[in-house]
Design a protein around this motif. Structure first.
Motif, PDB file in Angstrom:
ATOM      1  N   ARG A   1      10.482  39.898   5.835  1.00  0.00           N
ATOM      2  CA  ARG A   1      10.307  40.435   7.162  1.00  0.00           C
ATOM      3  C   ARG A   1      10.500  39.270   8.072  1.00  0.00           C
ATOM      4  N   SER A   2      10.859  39.620   9.595  1.00  0.00           N
ATOM      5  CA  SER A   2      11.365  38.729  10.264  1.00  0.00           C
ATOM      6  C   SER A   2      10.548  37.545  10.423  1.00  0.00           C
ATOM      7  N   ARG A   3       9.282  37.658  10.680  1.00  0.00           N
ATOM      8  CA  ARG A   3       8.283  36.577  10.817  1.00  0.00           C
ATOM      9  C   ARG A   3       7.705  35.806   9.514  1.00  0.00           C
ATOM     10  N   GLU A   4       8.090  34.674   9.464  1.00  0.00           N
ATOM     11  CA  GLU A   4       7.365  33.716   8.630  1.00  0.00           C
ATOM     12  C   GLU A   4       6.250  32.867   9.106  1.00  0.00           C
ATOM     13  N   PHE A   5       5.272  32.632   8.212  1.00  0.00           N
ATOM     14  CA  PHE A   5       4.248  31.423   8.745  1.00  0.00           C
ATOM     15  C   PHE A   5       4.468  30.313   7.902  1.00  0.00           C
ATOM     16  N   ASN A   6       4.945  29.500   8.822  1.00  0.00           N
ATOM     17  CA  ASN A   6       5.375  28.194   8.295  1.00  0.00           C
ATOM     18  C   ASN A   6       4.228  27.142   8.494  1.00  0.00           C
ATOM     19  N   TYR A   7       3.309  27.076   7.773  1.00  0.00           N
ATOM     20  CA  TYR A   7       2.154  26.198   7.872  1.00  0.00           C
ATOM     21  C   TYR A   7       2.480  24.790   7.238  1.00  0.00           C
ATOM     22  N   ILE A   8       3.626  24.551   7.064  1.00  0.00           N
ATOM     23  CA  ILE A   8       4.082  23.250   6.565  1.00  0.00           C
ATOM     24  C   ILE A   8       4.635  22.632   7.779  1.00  0.00           C
ATOM     25  N   ASP A   9       5.879  23.160   8.485  1.00  0.00           N
ATOM     26  CA  ASP A   9       6.181  22.457   9.586  1.00  0.00           C
ATOM     27  C   ASP A   9       5.050  22.518  11.040  1.00  0.00           C
ATOM     28  N   GLU A  10       4.075  23.691  10.914  1.00  0.00           N
ATOM     29  CA  GLU A  10       3.123  23.925  11.928  1.00  0.00           C
ATOM     30  C   GLU A  10       1.739  23.962  11.119  1.00  0.00           C
ATOM     31  N   PRO A  11       1.341  22.913  10.622  1.00  0.00           N
ATOM     32  CA  PRO A  11      -0.094  22.966  10.118  1.00  0.00           C
ATOM     33  C   PRO A  11      -1.104  23.463  10.848  1.00  0.00           C
ATOM     34  N   LYS A  12      -2.077  24.359  10.106  1.00  0.00           N
ATOM     35  CA  LYS A  12      -3.122  24.831  10.829  1.00  0.00           C
ATOM     36  C   LYS A  12      -4.135  23.680  11.154  1.00  0.00           C
ATOM     37  N   PRO A  13      -5.003  23.711  12.327  1.00  0.00           N
ATOM     38  CA  PRO A  13      -5.751  22.885  12.824  1.00  0.00           C
ATOM     39  C   PRO A  13      -6.672  21.994  11.667  1.00  0.00           C
ATOM     40  N   ASP A  14      -7.091  22.765  10.693  1.00  0.00           N
ATOM     41  CA  ASP A  14      -7.715  22.269   9.602  1.00  0.00           C
ATOM     42  C   ASP A  14      -7.356  21.396   8.591  1.00  0.00           C
ATOM     43  N   GLY A  15      -5.942  21.611   8.833  1.00  0.00           N
ATOM     44  CA  GLY A  15      -4.908  20.781   7.804  1.00  0.00           C
ATOM     45  C   GLY A  15      -4.322  21.721   6.891  1.00  0.00           C
ATOM     46  N   TYR A  16      -4.286  23.073   6.757  1.00  0.00           N
ATOM     47  CA  TYR A  16      -4.081  23.734   5.608  1.00  0.00           C
ATOM     48  C   TYR A  16      -2.417  23.687   5.973  1.00  0.00           C
ATOM     49  N   ARG A  17      -1.754  23.706   4.751  1.00  0.00           N
ATOM     50  CA  ARG A  17      -0.146  23.468   4.948  1.00  0.00           C
ATOM     51  C   ARG A  17       0.302  24.369   3.418  1.00  0.00           C
ATOM     52  N   SER A  18       1.175  25.336   3.908  1.00  0.00           N
ATOM     53  CA  SER A  18       1.865  26.196   2.956  1.00  0.00           C
ATOM     54  C   SER A  18       2.828  26.931   3.637  1.00  0.00           C
ATOM     55  N   HIS A  19       3.949  27.469   2.840  1.00  0.00           N
ATOM     56  CA  HIS A  19       4.684  28.412   3.662  1.00  0.00           C
ATOM     57  C   HIS A  19       4.671  29.977   3.268  1.00  0.00           C
TER      58      HIS A  19
END
Length: 290
Positions: free
Chosen positions: A57-75
Motif C-alpha cells: 500500500r502507498s503509505r508506509e509507517f517509517n518509525y525508524i527515520d521518523e521515530p515515535k515520541p516515546d522512542g519506538y522505532r521500526s518500519h
C-alpha cells in the motif's frame, strides 16, 4: 519461526482509541522480521519494493527515520494479499502489516514490555513511571545514533543524554532492576522436555511474576483456553497476561518470546556500559556479544 494470534484485548484497545473499523484494521494480521543491523533492514525493504508478489500500500509507517515520541522505532509496511491460486481467492485484498526492525530496536521494544510486565505498568502505551519512560526515550536515541538514524524530537544531545541516563539510573536503579528481572521471573526450566511433542503453547504471566506454560495439541484447544482467561481478565480483573504461541522448536521459546521471560540482557548490558562511560555500539549478528 513462531506465531501467535493477536490478543483480543489489543484489538479492542485499538478499536477504542482510533476510528479504525475491524475490517479495515491494518495489523489484525501481521508479521515481523528482525534483522541484524540497519543495513539489512534497508536491503530487505528495497528488495520488497523491487519485486514482491503482494501489493504494498502507498503509505508506509517509517518509525525508524521518523521515530515515535516515546522512542519506538521500526518500519511498518501494509501489504494487500494477491491470490496466486483459486484456493486463495477469498483472501484477496486482506491486509497484513509487516514490521522490520534491527536487533537493537527489538531489544528496546522487548525491554519496554518486560519492564512493564515486571512492574505492572503499561509502559508500552505510555502509562507508568516517568523515569522509566524517559529512560527508554533516551536509550532509543542512543541506539539511533549508533545506527546512524534520525533521533526523535525532545531529547538532548549525546553528552547531555548520557548525564541524564546516569542520573535516572542512580535514582531508580534501572540496571539492577533489569538484571533482576530474569532472576525473579519464575518459570519451569524443563518446558522443552515436557512439551517437546507440542507446537502450541499458552504462556501466562501472573502478578506474582510466575510464568506458566501449558501445551496444547491443536490451536483451537489453546484458543479456547485463552478465551477463558481473557474473559476472566475482562469480568473479574484477574491480574495476568496470556499469549498463545506456536513455535517450530519449543527449545527456543524463551529466545523467541524474551519479554515474557525477562530476557533483557542485551539492553541491560548496553545501558550499564553507557552509564559506566562507554559508548553504545551497534549489535552485529556475527558477534557473540556486542
Amino acid at each position: 519461526m513462531a506465531s501467535r494470534p493477536k490478543r483480543m484485548a489489543s484489538i479492542c484497545r485499538k478499536l477504542r482509541e482510533s476510528t479504525t473499523n475491524l475490517d479495515t484494521m491494518n495489523d489484525i494480521g501481521g508479521c515481523r522480521a528482525i534483522m541484524p543491523d540497519i543495513q539489512s533492514v534497508r536491503l530487505l525493504l528495497a528488495s520488497m519494493r523491487d519485486k514482491f508478489p503482494h501489493e504494498i500500500r502507498s503509505r508506509e509507517f517509517n518509525y525508524i527515520d521518523e521515530p515515535k515520541p516515546d522512542g519506538y522505532r521500526s518500519h511498518h509496511v501494509v501489504l494487500q494479499y494477491r491470490p496466486r491460486t483459486a484456493e486463495t481467492e477469498d483472501f484477496e485484498g486482506r491486509r497484513i502489516e509487516l514490521q522490520v526492525r534491527t536487533t537493537l530496536q527489538h531489544s528496546w521494544a522487548t525491554a519496554v514490555e518486560a519492564v512493564g510486565l515486571f512492574r505492572r505498568q503499561d509502559l508500552k502505551h505510555g502509562n507508568g513511571e516517568q523515569d522509566w519512560l524517559r529512560l527508554f526515550q533516551l536509550m532509543s536515541a542512543e541506539f539511533a545514533q549508533v545506527e546512524q538514524c534520525p533521533i526523535h524530537v525532545g531529547v538532548p544531545e549525546h553528552d547531555d543524554r548520557v548525564r541524564e541516563l546516569r542520573d535516572i539510573n542512580s535514582r531508580i536503579g534501572a540496571t539492577s532492576v533489569l538484571e533482576d528481572i530474569p532472576n525473579l521471573t519464575l518459570h519451569s526450566k524443563n518446558v522443552a522436555q515436557s512439551a517437546r511433542n507440542f507446537r502450541h503453547l499458552l504462556v501466562e504471566y501472573s502478578a506474582d511474576r510466575n510464568v506458566a506454560i501449558q501445551p496444547f495439541r491443536t490451536l483451537m484447544l489453546g484458543a479456547r483456553k485463552l478465551e477463558d482467561i481473557e474473559k476472566k481478565i475482562a469480568l473479574r480483573g484477574v491480574d495476568s497476561t496470556a499469549v498463545l504461541v506456536e513455535v517450530d522448536k519449543v527449545e527456543r521459546l524463551v529466545e523467541i518470546y524474551p519479554n515474557y521471560f525477562g530476557d533483557v540482557s542485551l539492553f541491560a548490558r548496553i545501558l550499564k556500559s553507557i552509564c559506566s562511560g562507554k559508548a553504545a555500539v551497534e549489535y552485529k549478528a556475527s558477534r557473540t556479544g556486542w
